[in-house]
Every structure is written in C-alpha cells, then in structure tokens.
Design a protein around this motif. Structure first.
Motif, PDB file in Angstrom:
ATOM      1  N   GLN A 265       0.833  -1.206   0.000  1.00 21.03           N
ATOM      2  CA  GLN A 265       0.000   0.000   0.000  1.00 21.03           C
ATOM      3  C   GLN A 265       0.867   1.255   0.000  1.00 21.03           C
ATOM      4  OE1 GLN A 265      -2.239  -0.966   3.512  1.00 21.03           O
ATOM      5  NE2 GLN A 265      -3.951  -1.861   2.352  1.00 21.03           N
ATOM      6  N   ALA A 266       1.938   1.241   0.785  1.00 25.62           N
ATOM      7  CA  ALA A 266       2.853   2.382   0.810  1.00 25.62           C
ATOM      8  C   ALA A 266       3.544   2.546  -0.540  1.00 25.62           C
ATOM      9  CB  ALA A 266       3.884   2.197   1.915  1.00 25.62           C
ATOM     10  N   GLY A 267       3.932   1.424  -1.143  1.00 22.10           N
ATOM     11  CA  GLY A 267       4.564   1.483  -2.450  1.00 22.10           C
ATOM     12  C   GLY A 267       3.629   2.022  -3.520  1.00 22.10           C
ATOM     13  N   GLN A 268       2.350   1.637  -3.445  1.00 23.41           N
ATOM     14  CA  GLN A 268       1.375   2.136  -4.408  1.00 23.41           C
ATOM     15  C   GLN A 268       1.146   3.628  -4.226  1.00 23.41           C
ATOM     16  OE1 GLN A 268       0.220   0.999  -7.031  1.00 23.41           O
ATOM     17  NE2 GLN A 268      -1.779   1.926  -7.498  1.00 23.41           N
ATOM     18  N   ALA A 269       1.144   4.096  -2.975  1.00 16.70           N
ATOM     19  CA  ALA A 269       0.981   5.530  -2.717  1.00 16.70           C
ATOM     20  C   ALA A 269       2.140   6.318  -3.311  1.00 16.70           C
ATOM     21  CB  ALA A 269       0.871   5.785  -1.216  1.00 16.70           C
ATOM     22  N   THR A 270       3.359   5.801  -3.147  1.00 16.55           N
ATOM     23  CA  THR A 270       4.537   6.456  -3.722  1.00 16.55           C
ATOM     24  C   THR A 270       4.466   6.449  -5.242  1.00 16.55           C
ATOM     25  OG1 THR A 270       5.904   5.826  -1.831  1.00 16.55           O
ATOM     26  CG2 THR A 270       7.051   6.376  -3.884  1.00 16.55           C
ATOM     27  N   ARG A 271       4.066   5.321  -5.786  1.00 18.49           N
ATOM     28  CA  ARG A 271       3.938   5.181  -7.237  1.00 18.49           C
ATOM     29  C   ARG A 271       2.887   6.150  -7.783  1.00 18.49           C
ATOM     30  NH1 ARG A 271       0.614   2.349 -10.436  1.00 18.49           N
ATOM     31  NH2 ARG A 271       1.432   1.780 -12.491  1.00 18.49           N
ATOM     32  N   SER A 272       1.744   6.244  -7.119  1.00 17.77           N
ATOM     33  CA  SER A 272       0.667   7.135  -7.562  1.00 17.77           C
ATOM     34  C   SER A 272       1.121   8.591  -7.545  1.00 17.77           C
ATOM     35  CB  SER A 272      -0.567   6.955  -6.672  1.00 17.77           C
ATOM     36  OG  SER A 272      -1.078   5.641  -6.765  1.00 17.77           O
ATOM     37  N   ALA A 273       1.883   8.975  -6.507  1.00 11.92           N
ATOM     38  CA  ALA A 273       2.383  10.348  -6.414  1.00 11.92           C
ATOM     39  C   ALA A 273       3.343  10.649  -7.554  1.00 11.92           C
ATOM     40  CB  ALA A 273       3.055  10.564  -5.064  1.00 11.92           C
ATOM     41  N   TRP A 274       4.206   9.681  -7.891  1.00  8.46           N
ATOM     42  CA  TRP A 274       5.146   9.887  -8.996  1.00  8.46           C
ATOM     43  C   TRP A 274       4.389  10.061 -10.307  1.00  8.46           C
ATOM     44  CZ3 TRP A 274       6.558   7.882 -13.677  1.00  8.46           C
ATOM     45  CH2 TRP A 274       7.791   8.281 -14.191  1.00  8.46           C
ATOM     46  N   LEU A 275       3.396   9.219 -10.553  1.00  8.62           N
ATOM     47  CA  LEU A 275       2.627   9.321 -11.790  1.00  8.62           C
ATOM     48  C   LEU A 275       1.855  10.636 -11.852  1.00  8.62           C
ATOM     49  CD1 LEU A 275       1.305   5.655 -12.033  1.00  8.62           C
ATOM     50  CD2 LEU A 275       2.974   6.748 -13.538  1.00  8.62           C
ATOM     51  N   ALA A 276       1.356  11.098 -10.710  1.00  6.80           N
ATOM     52  CA  ALA A 276       0.629  12.371 -10.687  1.00  6.80           C
ATOM     53  C   ALA A 276       1.546  13.535 -11.052  1.00  6.80           C
ATOM     54  CB  ALA A 276       0.015  12.601  -9.309  1.00  6.80           C
TER      55      ALA A 276
ATOM     56  N   ARG B 153       2.376  -5.529  -6.415  1.00  5.46           N
ATOM     57  CA  ARG B 153       1.776  -4.734  -7.491  1.00  5.46           C
ATOM     58  C   ARG B 153       0.260  -4.797  -7.402  1.00  5.46           C
ATOM     59  NH1 ARG B 153       4.984  -8.046 -12.044  1.00  5.46           N
ATOM     60  NH2 ARG B 153       3.535  -9.548 -11.109  1.00  5.46           N
ATOM     61  N   LEU B 154      -0.382  -3.765  -7.899  1.00  5.42           N
ATOM     62  CA  LEU B 154      -1.837  -3.735  -7.896  1.00  5.42           C
ATOM     63  C   LEU B 154      -2.379  -4.929  -8.676  1.00  5.42           C
ATOM     64  CD1 LEU B 154      -4.301  -2.044  -6.989  1.00  5.42           C
ATOM     65  CD2 LEU B 154      -4.167  -0.861  -9.187  1.00  5.42           C
ATOM     66  N   ARG B 155      -3.317  -5.631  -8.077  1.00  5.31           N
ATOM     67  CA  ARG B 155      -3.889  -6.826  -8.698  1.00  5.31           C
ATOM     68  C   ARG B 155      -5.308  -6.566  -9.183  1.00  5.31           C
ATOM     69  NH1 ARG B 155      -7.120 -11.105  -6.707  1.00  5.31           N
ATOM     70  NH2 ARG B 155      -6.616 -13.176  -7.556  1.00  5.31           N
ATOM     71  N   THR B 156      -6.121  -5.923  -8.345  1.00  5.97           N
ATOM     72  CA  THR B 156      -7.534  -5.684  -8.655  1.00  5.97           C
ATOM     73  C   THR B 156      -8.013  -4.434  -7.930  1.00  5.97           C
ATOM     74  OG1 THR B 156      -7.984  -8.057  -8.871  1.00  5.97           O
ATOM     75  CG2 THR B 156      -9.879  -6.648  -8.501  1.00  5.97           C
ATOM     76  N   LEU B 157      -8.887  -3.676  -8.578  1.00  5.57           N
ATOM     77  CA  LEU B 157      -9.602  -2.600  -7.903  1.00  5.57           C
ATOM     78  C   LEU B 157     -11.010  -2.524  -8.474  1.00  5.57           C
ATOM     79  CD1 LEU B 157      -9.956   0.255  -9.744  1.00  5.57           C
ATOM     80  CD2 LEU B 157      -7.493   0.320  -9.381  1.00  5.57           C
ATOM     81  N   THR B 158     -11.923  -1.986  -7.693  1.00  6.30           N
ATOM     82  CA  THR B 158     -13.312  -1.834  -8.125  1.00  6.30           C
ATOM     83  C   THR B 158     -13.744  -0.391  -7.925  1.00  6.30           C
ATOM     84  OG1 THR B 158     -13.804  -4.121  -7.491  1.00  6.30           O
ATOM     85  CG2 THR B 158     -15.681  -2.652  -7.824  1.00  6.30           C
ATOM     86  N   GLN B 159     -14.286   0.214  -8.981  1.00 10.94           N
ATOM     87  CA  GLN B 159     -14.797   1.582  -8.929  1.00 10.94           C
ATOM     88  C   GLN B 159     -15.977   1.714  -9.870  1.00 10.94           C
ATOM     89  OE1 GLN B 159     -11.020   4.013  -9.576  1.00 10.94           O
ATOM     90  NE2 GLN B 159     -11.874   5.042  -7.772  1.00 10.94           N
TER      91      GLN B 159
ATOM     92  N   GLU C  99      -6.719  -5.027  -4.205  1.00 13.34           N
ATOM     93  CA  GLU C  99      -5.859  -6.136  -3.828  1.00 13.34           C
ATOM     94  C   GLU C  99      -4.506  -5.988  -4.521  1.00 13.34           C
ATOM     95  OE1 GLU C  99      -9.159  -9.695  -3.145  1.00 13.34           O
ATOM     96  OE2 GLU C  99      -7.994  -9.626  -5.017  1.00 13.34           O
ATOM     97  N   PHE C 100      -3.495  -6.597  -3.916  1.00 12.30           N
ATOM     98  CA  PHE C 100      -2.144  -6.590  -4.478  1.00 12.30           C
ATOM     99  C   PHE C 100      -1.687  -8.028  -4.675  1.00 12.30           C
ATOM    100  CE2 PHE C 100      -2.700  -2.658  -2.161  1.00 12.30           C
ATOM    101  CZ  PHE C 100      -2.153  -1.702  -3.016  1.00 12.30           C
ATOM    102  N   ASP C 101      -0.765  -8.227  -5.615  1.00 14.27           N
ATOM    103  CA  ASP C 101      -0.226  -9.566  -5.806  1.00 14.27           C
ATOM    104  C   ASP C 101       0.967  -9.774  -4.881  1.00 14.27           C
ATOM    105  OD1 ASP C 101       2.017  -8.344  -6.995  1.00 14.27           O
ATOM    106  OD2 ASP C 101       1.340  -8.752  -9.034  1.00 14.27           O
ATOM    107  N   ASN C 102       1.581 -10.940  -4.955  1.00 16.14           N
ATOM    108  CA  ASN C 102       2.672 -11.275  -4.040  1.00 16.14           C
ATOM    109  C   ASN C 102       3.940 -10.477  -4.285  1.00 16.14           C
ATOM    110  OD1 ASN C 102       1.291 -13.122  -2.444  1.00 16.14           O
ATOM    111  ND2 ASN C 102       1.729 -14.841  -3.819  1.00 16.14           N
ATOM    112  N   GLU C 103       3.989  -9.736  -5.393  1.00 14.35           N
ATOM    113  CA  GLU C 103       5.124  -8.864  -5.658  1.00 14.35           C
ATOM    114  C   GLU C 103       4.822  -7.419  -5.280  1.00 14.35           C
ATOM    115  OE1 GLU C 103       7.238  -9.418  -9.359  1.00 14.35           O
ATOM    116  OE2 GLU C 103       6.314 -11.377  -9.634  1.00 14.35           O
TER     117      GLU C 103
END
Length: 216
Positions: A41-52, A165-171, A159-163
C-alpha cells in the motif's frame, strides 16, 4: 442512432481473435500478510504520487471492447497532455479509424471518423455510447490504464499480488484486473502491460506495447 460502419465492418472483422488482449482472469493469489500488505500500500501511494507528477504521457497498444455481445478490437494510441487527451483506434484490415479527443475538467469530447461526420458532446462516455454502442469510462481509464484508482470516486476491492503490485480494484461498478506489468526502469515505476475492466454487459481489455513517460 446509426452505428458507424467502422464498428460493423472494421472491428467486427478483426474480432477478439485479432487482439492479444485475450487472457485468463487474475489467478495469482492476493497478498494477505499484514506487513507485506502495508508495504504494498505504501509502495502504491509512492507510485501514484510519482505518476501524478507526470501529467504528459502516452502509450501504444491494442484494445478489445465488448458491449452486450457486440464489439471488436484494434490498434490503440493514447496521448495525454495534462487534462486533455487524444485517443486513436485503428483497424488495419479495413484501414479505418476513429479519434476521440476531449478535456477532463469539462467532460466535453469530439469523436471523428464516424459515418456522417464528427460528433461532439458534453460527456465523453455518453458520446461513445450513443455513437458506437461502446461502454467505456473515459475519465477513469486515464487513471486505470496507468494502474491507479480514479481519485474522483471511492475505490474498494483493492488487492495486491505477491510482488506488491496492484492486482484488482473496483470503482463505479467496474472491476479492473491487472494481468501483467512492465518492470520498473530508472525512476519510472512498474507500469501495466495488460489489464481488463469489466462490469455487467461490458468489457474493455487493453494490452500495452510501449509507454512514454518521464525521460529516464
């Protein structure tokens, strides 16, 4: 409203078999370990900030769309310049194409390449649906294609996979599955290679061949 000849003759001729977006649903296990999940989750937050921080980007690939049993596939080129976008889809067999351009803050869009000439509307999703029969959440796809949730609406089922990385989201009633990723390169984080967005009666599959983001 009359559906374009491009959809009936071009994409239907290609069919799903002509697009490498076909593949299994997500079958990798979801990450469950609390410590690993927190790190993901922390890695995804960092990744999202970089992409933004990178408002200008593009990708080239293929797309397959199915709406209530009708659809097709073709070449997809997406160019994003801040809040504006230009999306081109082409069917090599028929040499036909359409182009969708628009502005995210206003929602206004223009669709070219249809029989009868260009069409414009105040809502890109509605314009596509009425002109082609396709159900594509354009504003959300700007974010989903890059592997992040649309910040304009709540997200669940993340959800995230075992590495990690983002696996699934619902919106917005859509389930988005990430099936394959490009590895990180320099400052650029991992990027989606293959994704599927589904909701009742509609499927959008995207396979990316190449991303263009920040200079390495």
């Amino acid at each position: 409203m009359k559906v374009s000849g491009f959809l009936l003759a071009g994409l239907a001729a290609l069919s799903m078999a002509g697009c490498a977006t076909r593949g299994p649903a997500v079958d990798s296990p979801a990450l469950r370990d609390p410590e690993a999940l927190a790190a993901a989750q922390a890695g995804q937050a960092t990744r999202s900030a970089w992409l933004a921080s990178q408002p200008d980007w593009s990708f080239a690939g293929r797309v397959a769309v199915n709406a209530n049993g009708k659809g097709g596939s073709g070449r997809l080129d997406w160019l994003q310049a801040g809040a504006t976008y230009r999306v081109a889809l082409s069917a090599p067999i028929t040499r036909q194409s359409w182009r969708l351009s628009g502005d995210l803050p206003t929602g206004a869009a223009r669709l070219e390449g249809l029989e009868g000439g260009p069409r414009e509307g105040a809502d890109a999703d509605r314009l596509l649906r009425e002109a082609t029969g396709w159900d594509i959440p354009v504003a959300s796809m700007v974010h989903w294609a890059r592997g992040v949730a649309d910040p304009a609406m709540p997200a669940d089922g993340i959800e995230f996979d075992n590495e990690g990385r983002l696996r699934t989201l619902t919106q917005q009633g859509w389930r988005v599955d990430y099936l394959d990723w490009f590895p990180a390169e320099g400052a650029q984080p991992v990027m989606p290679r293959r994704m599927e967005a589904r909701r009742q009666g509609a499927t959008v599959k995207v396979a990316v061949d190449q991303w263009q983001l920040a200079p390495q």
